[in-house]
Design a protein around this motif. Structure first.
Motif, mmCIF file in Angstrom:
data_model
loop_
_atom_site.group_PDB
_atom_site.id
_atom_site.type_symbol
_atom_site.label_atom_id
_atom_site.label_comp_id
_atom_site.label_asym_id
_atom_site.label_seq_id
_atom_site.Cartn_x
_atom_site.Cartn_y
_atom_site.Cartn_z
ATOM 1 N N VAL A 131 0.857 -1.201 0.000
ATOM 2 C CA VAL A 131 0.000 0.000 0.000
ATOM 3 C C VAL A 131 0.886 1.242 0.000
ATOM 4 N N HIS A 132 1.957 1.209 0.782
ATOM 5 C CA HIS A 132 2.893 2.337 0.813
ATOM 6 C C HIS A 132 3.488 2.599 -0.568
ATOM 7 N N GLY A 133 3.920 1.520 -1.212
ATOM 8 C CA GLY A 133 4.528 1.659 -2.533
ATOM 9 C C GLY A 133 3.561 2.268 -3.526
ATOM 10 N N ALA A 134 2.315 1.758 -3.525
ATOM 11 C CA ALA A 134 1.303 2.287 -4.450
ATOM 12 C C ALA A 134 1.057 3.762 -4.161
ATOM 13 N N ALA A 135 0.982 4.124 -2.871
ATOM 14 C CA ALA A 135 0.747 5.527 -2.507
ATOM 15 C C ALA A 135 1.904 6.405 -2.976
ATOM 16 N N ALA A 136 3.141 5.918 -2.808
ATOM 17 C CA ALA A 136 4.313 6.712 -3.190
ATOM 18 C C ALA A 136 4.357 6.963 -4.697
ATOM 19 N N SER A 137 4.112 5.918 -5.494
ATOM 20 C CA SER A 137 4.196 6.124 -6.944
ATOM 21 C C SER A 137 3.009 6.950 -7.449
ATOM 22 N N MET A 138 1.835 6.799 -6.811
ATOM 23 C CA MET A 138 0.684 7.601 -7.227
ATOM 24 C C MET A 138 0.909 9.072 -6.870
ATOM 25 N N LEU A 139 1.511 9.313 -5.726
ATOM 26 C CA LEU A 139 1.828 10.694 -5.333
ATOM 27 C C LEU A 139 2.798 11.313 -6.336
ATOM 28 N N PHE A 140 3.825 10.550 -6.690
ATOM 29 C CA PHE A 140 4.829 11.027 -7.653
ATOM 30 C C PHE A 140 4.168 11.400 -8.986
ATOM 31 N N LEU A 141 3.324 10.502 -9.508
ATOM 32 C CA LEU A 141 2.707 10.762 -10.813
ATOM 33 C C LEU A 141 1.670 11.876 -10.737
ATOM 34 N N CYS A 142 0.938 11.965 -9.615
ATOM 35 C CA CYS A 142 -0.043 13.050 -9.459
ATOM 36 C C CYS A 142 0.664 14.407 -9.514
ATOM 37 N N VAL A 143 1.780 14.516 -8.797
ATOM 38 C CA VAL A 143 2.522 15.787 -8.784
ATOM 39 C C VAL A 143 3.028 16.095 -10.195
ATOM 40 N N LEU A 144 3.546 15.064 -10.875
ATOM 41 C CA LEU A 144 4.059 15.254 -12.237
ATOM 42 C C LEU A 144 2.942 15.734 -13.173
ATOM 43 N N TYR A 145 1.788 15.077 -13.119
ATOM 44 C CA TYR A 145 0.662 15.463 -13.975
ATOM 45 C C TYR A 145 0.172 16.872 -13.646
ATOM 46 N N LEU A 146 0.126 17.197 -12.341
ATOM 47 C CA LEU A 146 -0.328 18.541 -11.951
ATOM 48 C C LEU A 146 0.619 19.607 -12.511
ATOM 49 N N VAL A 147 1.909 19.322 -12.481
ATOM 50 C CA VAL A 147 2.881 20.270 -13.041
ATOM 51 C C VAL A 147 2.639 20.453 -14.539
ATOM 52 N N TRP A 148 2.393 19.350 -15.247
ATOM 53 C CA TRP A 148 2.162 19.446 -16.696
ATOM 54 C C TRP A 148 0.855 20.180 -16.997
ATOM 55 N N ILE A 149 -0.158 19.993 -16.173
ATOM 56 C CA ILE A 149 -1.421 20.708 -16.405
ATOM 57 C C ILE A 149 -1.220 22.200 -16.166
ATOM 58 N N MET A 150 -0.521 22.532 -15.060
ATOM 59 C CA MET A 150 -0.315 23.951 -14.726
ATOM 60 C C MET A 150 0.518 24.665 -15.792
ATOM 61 N N THR A 151 1.442 23.936 -16.404
ATOM 62 C CA THR A 151 2.296 24.566 -17.417
ATOM 63 C C THR A 151 1.757 24.352 -18.837
ATOM 64 N N ASP A 152 0.523 23.869 -18.917
ATOM 65 C CA ASP A 152 -0.149 23.650 -20.214
ATOM 66 C C ASP A 152 0.625 22.681 -21.124
ATOM 67 N N ARG A 153 1.277 21.706 -20.524
ATOM 68 C CA ARG A 153 1.972 20.685 -21.307
ATOM 69 C C ARG A 153 1.131 19.421 -21.445
ATOM 70 N N LEU A 154 -0.075 19.459 -20.884
ATOM 71 C CA LEU A 154 -0.948 18.285 -20.901
ATOM 72 C C LEU A 154 -2.356 18.734 -21.271
ATOM 73 N N ARG A 155 -2.907 18.151 -22.312
ATOM 74 C CA ARG A 155 -4.276 18.460 -22.704
ATOM 75 C C ARG A 155 -5.192 17.412 -22.096
ATOM 76 N N VAL A 156 -6.281 17.883 -21.491
ATOM 77 C CA VAL A 156 -7.243 16.963 -20.897
ATOM 78 C C VAL A 156 -8.419 16.833 -21.858
ATOM 79 N N SER A 157 -8.529 15.705 -22.498
ATOM 80 C CA SER A 157 -9.672 15.452 -23.382
ATOM 81 C C SER A 157 -9.807 13.949 -23.586
ATOM 82 N N VAL A 158 -11.040 13.504 -23.715
ATOM 83 C CA VAL A 158 -11.267 12.072 -23.905
ATOM 84 C C VAL A 158 -10.921 11.726 -25.350
ATOM 85 N N HIS A 159 -9.952 10.872 -25.543
ATOM 86 C CA HIS A 159 -9.598 10.524 -26.923
ATOM 87 C C HIS A 159 -9.691 9.022 -27.171
ATOM 88 N N GLN A 160 -10.594 8.380 -26.411
ATOM 89 C CA GLN A 160 -10.921 6.973 -26.687
ATOM 90 C C GLN A 160 -12.431 6.859 -26.600
#
Lengths: 268, 147
Positions: free
Chosen positions: A87-116
């Motif tokens: 559970v710790h491991g899953a929490a750590a990697s999810m935290l890491f990726l959440c922060v990474l995605y949030l940074v990309w959203i804030m800097t407009d490097r990630l588009r949020v749209s359903v493409h499937q």
């Protein structure tokens, strides 16, 4: 060294089966393991053979060491409080990726749209947990439970060397088949290092499995909704957000955290 | 004697709503484009890849907003399309060809798209923040490692 020998048999078997299949369909032999545009049966048989080979190595290794399968893996996956490391491991990697995605959203490097299509992303989300857990289990049993553990059991190999070699084998294994992107190898090397350090620090597979499964869940769960705007060397791409420069640096920080936070005997 | 004219290979980017699709189908029928290859809006990147690979010489969008939305989203590389001389048609053409009058349509489309994108980013950010906070709680409070 038995593990390295066993694991090197997998690509040989994969290539041999691919060649037999291609000949059966009257197609030219390929030197790479690449059935991408081959007839569906060639791809299906190739996949099945790969899975069977992986499971066979996982099952055969303890027997070749003279141990029972159950006893060997019970020592790597003790049914104690250390299960919570998963559970710790899953929490750590999810935290890491959440922060990474949030940074990309804030800097407009990630588009949020359903493409499937709705059907496809709903099915993906339903299968997310079993896919992530199964994938993480198999890979961790193979690369940490067999390959790295084998080096750790060898007297003349230091733990650092075991981490280095297991990292190289883990990263290299992702490029045995012909792949679309090769530049992601540095991300795989860093990811391999993180998972090997997690195994080395805790002496069980739980933390590595949690880290791996959490990462797969976040990446596969967000894939239908996120599209990277690049540049790819900064943000990563597709299912490799950890392979850009920032992702690699983040994995380095996560590895340092894992090494310090779980140093010694720190089961939750 | 009739000369057989080779029609350009055509792709159709389908409209999202039922009503718009009726208009679009009528347009395709009238222009003998019923056999054109159809793409859903979620497959804009596939459409772009096929157009850039030279598989299509003509693409039909429902209206100017549909075309502009695909451009705002970076889903289509309009500069490459123009360089390839791809013919772009609209099933529902704006009432005027005067660019002064097109400007409000373009501005409105961009504003609409920006609003939609902002909403999606906010929702994604909230979900990611909740997951991150839950992960932090697990790591440091709910299941702290033994010391």
């Amino acid at each position: 060294m038995i593990a390295l020998l066993l694991i090197s048999l997998i690509p040989i078997l994969m290539w041999t089966v691919q060649t037999i299949q291609l000949r059966h369909y009257g197609l030219p032999i390929r030197w790479r393991i690449d059935a991408g545009d081959a007839p569906r049966p060639v791809r299906n048989v190739g996949r099945a053979v790969t899975q069977v080979a992986l499971v066979s190595v996982i099952l055969c290794y303890p027997i070749l060491r003279g141990q029972s399968i159950q006893h060997y893996y019970a020592s790597l996956l003790p049914p104690t409080r250390s299960v919570l490391l998963c559970v710790h491991g899953a929490a750590a990697s999810m935290l890491f990726l959440c922060v990474l995605y949030l940074v990309w959203i804030m800097t407009d490097r990630l588009r949020v749209s359903v493409h499937q299509s709705r059907r496809r992303w709903v099915r993906r989300l339903i299968l997310l947990l079993p896919t992530a857990v199964f994938g993480a289990f198999v890979e961790e049993l193979l690369f940490r439970g067999v390959v790295m553990a084998d080096f750790l059991h060898t007297d003349w190999v230091s733990p650092e060397a075991a981490v280095a070699v297991a990292t190289l084998v883990f990263a290299g294994a992702h490029y045995v088949r012909s792949v679309k992107r090769r530049w992601t190898i540095f991300g795989h090397l860093m990811l391999g290092w993180l998972l090997c350090v997690a195994f080395l620090q805790t002496k069980t597979l739980w933390l590595a499995i949690g880290l791996h499964a959490g990462g797969i869940m976040m990446i596969m769960g967000t894939r239908p909704f996120f599209r990277y705007r690049g540049p790819a060397w900064v943000t990563g791409a597709s299912i490799f957000p950890f392979a850009g420069v920032v992702g690699i640096a983040g994995l380095g920080i996560l590895t340092a955290f894992i090494a310090n936070y779980y140093g010694g005997d720190q089961t939750p | 004697m009739k000369t057989k004219v080779n029609k350009p290979r055509c792709a159709v980017r389908l409209a999202d709503s039922e009503t718009d699709m009726q208009v679009m189908n009528a347009y395709l029928e009238a222009n003998e484009l019923a056999e054109a290859v159809r793409f859903l809006s979620k497959d804009d990147d596939d459409l772009n890849a096929d157009v850039c690979a030279g598989h299509f010489e003509q693409v039909v969008f429902f209206d100017l907003d549909a075309l502009l939305s695909a451009i705002w989203k970076d889903d289509i590389e309009i500069d490459r399309w123009l360089a390839l001389k791809v013919r772009i048609d609209l099933a529902s053409v704006p009432g005027t060809a005067d660019w002064h009058n097109l400007l409000p349509i373009v501005a409105d489309s961009f504003k609409h798209w920006q609003g939609r994108q902002r909403r999606r980013q906010i929702i994604a950010s909230i979900i990611l923040s909740v997951i991150a906070l839950a992960a932090l709680a697990i790591l440091f409070f709910l299941i702290p490692p033994a010391t």
